[in-house]
Structures are given as C-alpha cells and as structure tokens.
Design an enzyme around this catalytic site. Structure first.
Site, PDB file in Angstrom:
ATOM      1  N   THR A 139     -81.315 -25.578 -81.822  1.00  0.00           N
ATOM      2  CA  THR A 139     -81.538 -26.966 -81.405  1.00  0.00           C
ATOM      3  C   THR A 139     -82.470 -27.097 -80.207  1.00  0.00           C
ATOM      4  O   THR A 139     -82.954 -28.206 -79.927  1.00  0.00           O
ATOM      5  CB  THR A 139     -80.199 -27.599 -80.990  1.00  0.00           C
ATOM      6  OG1 THR A 139     -79.651 -26.821 -79.917  1.00  0.00           O
ATOM      7  CG2 THR A 139     -79.219 -27.639 -82.165  1.00  0.00           C
TER       8      THR A 139
ATOM      9  N   HIS B 294     -95.663 -37.714 -58.443  1.00  0.00           N
ATOM     10  CA  HIS B 294     -94.802 -36.879 -59.297  1.00  0.00           C
ATOM     11  C   HIS B 294     -94.437 -35.572 -58.599  1.00  0.00           C
ATOM     12  O   HIS B 294     -93.336 -35.058 -58.763  1.00  0.00           O
ATOM     13  CB  HIS B 294     -95.477 -36.622 -60.645  1.00  0.00           C
ATOM     14  CG  HIS B 294     -95.845 -37.889 -61.348  1.00  0.00           C
ATOM     15  ND1 HIS B 294     -94.894 -38.766 -61.805  1.00  0.00           N
ATOM     16  CD2 HIS B 294     -97.048 -38.451 -61.626  1.00  0.00           C
ATOM     17  CE1 HIS B 294     -95.491 -39.815 -62.349  1.00  0.00           C
ATOM     18  NE2 HIS B 294     -96.794 -39.650 -62.245  1.00  0.00           N
TER      19      HIS B 294
ATOM     20  N   HIS C 243     -96.001 -35.631 -65.849  1.00  0.00           N
ATOM     21  CA  HIS C 243     -95.121 -36.181 -64.812  1.00  0.00           C
ATOM     22  C   HIS C 243     -94.124 -35.170 -64.244  1.00  0.00           C
ATOM     23  O   HIS C 243     -93.733 -35.289 -63.092  1.00  0.00           O
ATOM     24  CB  HIS C 243     -94.327 -37.377 -65.364  1.00  0.00           C
ATOM     25  CG  HIS C 243     -95.158 -38.619 -65.478  1.00  0.00           C
ATOM     26  ND1 HIS C 243     -94.623 -39.870 -65.649  1.00  0.00           N
ATOM     27  CD2 HIS C 243     -96.507 -38.792 -65.447  1.00  0.00           C
ATOM     28  CE1 HIS C 243     -95.599 -40.777 -65.717  1.00  0.00           C
ATOM     29  NE2 HIS C 243     -96.753 -40.144 -65.611  1.00  0.00           N
TER      30      HIS C 243
ATOM     31  N   CYS D 284     -84.465 -21.984 -79.895  1.00  0.00           N
ATOM     32  CA  CYS D 284     -83.159 -21.691 -80.482  1.00  0.00           C
ATOM     33  C   CYS D 284     -82.942 -22.679 -81.611  1.00  0.00           C
ATOM     34  O   CYS D 284     -83.889 -23.339 -82.040  1.00  0.00           O
ATOM     35  CB  CYS D 284     -82.042 -21.685 -79.439  1.00  0.00           C
ATOM     36  SG  CYS D 284     -81.662 -23.256 -78.657  1.00  0.00           S
TER      37      CYS D 284
ATOM     38  N   ASP E 116     -83.638 -16.959 -79.943  1.00  0.00           N
ATOM     39  CA  ASP E 116     -82.467 -16.299 -80.519  1.00  0.00           C
ATOM     40  C   ASP E 116     -82.640 -16.306 -82.043  1.00  0.00           C
ATOM     41  O   ASP E 116     -83.708 -16.679 -82.561  1.00  0.00           O
ATOM     42  CB  ASP E 116     -81.162 -16.962 -80.040  1.00  0.00           C
ATOM     43  CG  ASP E 116     -80.929 -18.335 -80.651  1.00  0.00           C
ATOM     44  OD1 ASP E 116     -81.826 -18.851 -81.360  1.00  0.00           O
ATOM     45  OD2 ASP E 116     -79.845 -18.904 -80.426  1.00  0.00           O
TER      46      ASP E 116
HETATM   47  C1  RB5 Z   1     -77.058 -20.357 -82.689  1.00  0.00           C
HETATM   48  O1  RB5 Z   1     -76.256 -20.500 -83.812  1.00  0.00           O
HETATM   49  C2  RB5 Z   1     -77.241 -21.696 -82.008  1.00  0.00           C
HETATM   50  O2  RB5 Z   1     -76.049 -22.104 -81.407  1.00  0.00           O
HETATM   51  C3  RB5 Z   1     -78.344 -21.613 -80.993  1.00  0.00           C
HETATM   52  O3  RB5 Z   1     -79.517 -21.206 -81.616  1.00  0.00           O
HETATM   53  C4  RB5 Z   1     -78.708 -22.892 -80.269  1.00  0.00           C
HETATM   54  O4  RB5 Z   1     -78.901 -23.941 -81.157  1.00  0.00           O
HETATM   55  C5  RB5 Z   1     -77.848 -23.256 -79.135  1.00  0.00           C
HETATM   56  O5  RB5 Z   1     -78.088 -24.249 -78.429  1.00  0.00           O
END
Ligand code: RB5
Length: 142
Positions: free
Chosen positions: A67, A133, A98, A65, A8
């Site tokens: 995080t 596993h 694993h 993304c 994203d």
């Molecule tokens: C986008 O702002 C952010 O929420 C997305 O990239 C991600 O971190 C969501 O888990």
C-alpha cells in the site's frame, strides 16, 4: 542524482518499472532490496533506504510496499526524512514543491504500472520552491 530504492514482497512487482524510469531520467539507482518474493518486513527496507539518504550517499529514496502505508510510517519516524505517500500526480508534484519530500512511497497493490511511472517521473522532475515552505519544514525538523 543517486536514488536509493527499497521494497518488500508486496512492492517488488513495481520495482523494475520504477528502476527503468529512474534510469531513463539519467539518475543512478542504489538498490537496497528486497530481491525475491519471499515474505520480508517492510521496516527493514525502509531503514536501509533512509540510511542511504541520511548519510548523504543518496539524494533521494523511493520505497515500495503493498500500500505504501507501512513504508511511509516507518520512514517518517526518522529525523531528516520527509516521506510522501502519493497516489496521484498533483500530490507527487506538491510533495516536492512545498514539502521537499526526500522519500517517495508507492503502493504496488494500489497503483498500476503506468500511473506509478508517471508519479516517479513527476516526483523526480519537480523542484522545491523554498521560501515560506522552508520555514514551515524547519518547524518540524531537528
Ligand atoms: C505486506 O503484506 C504488506 O503488509 C506490506 O507490503 C505493506 O502494504 C504494509 O504497509
């Protein structure tokens, strides 16, 4: 291998780094977007990448993304997808050895480019150990 990649707007900064590593290792990138910094919804791109893996068009997927959390949540809702959100090399290796992870999730706002490159390298190089596993994975797979 063919590797589907998706991101994203929060993950797009890391995409070129990841694409470079994949290609350096001799694999082929199947880029499912996004392609601009405009705000988009990460589940849409998780779905595109997972569909490539589920259909057998790609052996693995990588999702980026901000995080890595949202991508990993969305990907792990799908049968047949074992997505690993990884922030250090030990987990990157173990998710393959694993857990036979077929999707790697990374957070572009968490990782620097050097660490992200190392994680992708380790994840694409490590192999599944099978044996006990495999039996464990079968317990949560359809
Ligand atoms: C986008 O702002 C952010 O929420 C997305 O990239 C991600 O971190 C969501 O888990």
């Amino acid at each position: 291998m063919k590797i589907a990649i998706g991101c994203d707007h929060g993950g797009i900064a890391l995409k070129s780094v990841v694409v470079t590593v994949i290609e350096e290792l001799g694999h082929t990138v199947v880029d499912q977007g996004c392609f601009a910094k405009d705000s988009v919804d990460y589940p849409d791109y998780a779905a595109k990448v997972c569909e490539q893996v589920e259909a057998g068009n790609c052996e693995r997927g990588i999702l980026l993304c901000g995080t890595g959390i949202g991508m990993s949540m969305a990907a792990n809702r799908r049968p047949g997808i074992r997505a690993a959100l990884v922030q250090e090399e030990f987990s990157a290796r173990m998710s393959r050895e694993h857990n036979d992870a077929n999707v790697l999730c990374l957070g572009a706002r968490v990782l620097g480019p050097g660490l992200a490159e190392d994680l992708v390298r380790v994840w694409l190089t490590a192999t599944f150990a099978g044996g006990r596993h495999q039996l464990r994975i079968a317990k949560f797979s359809d």
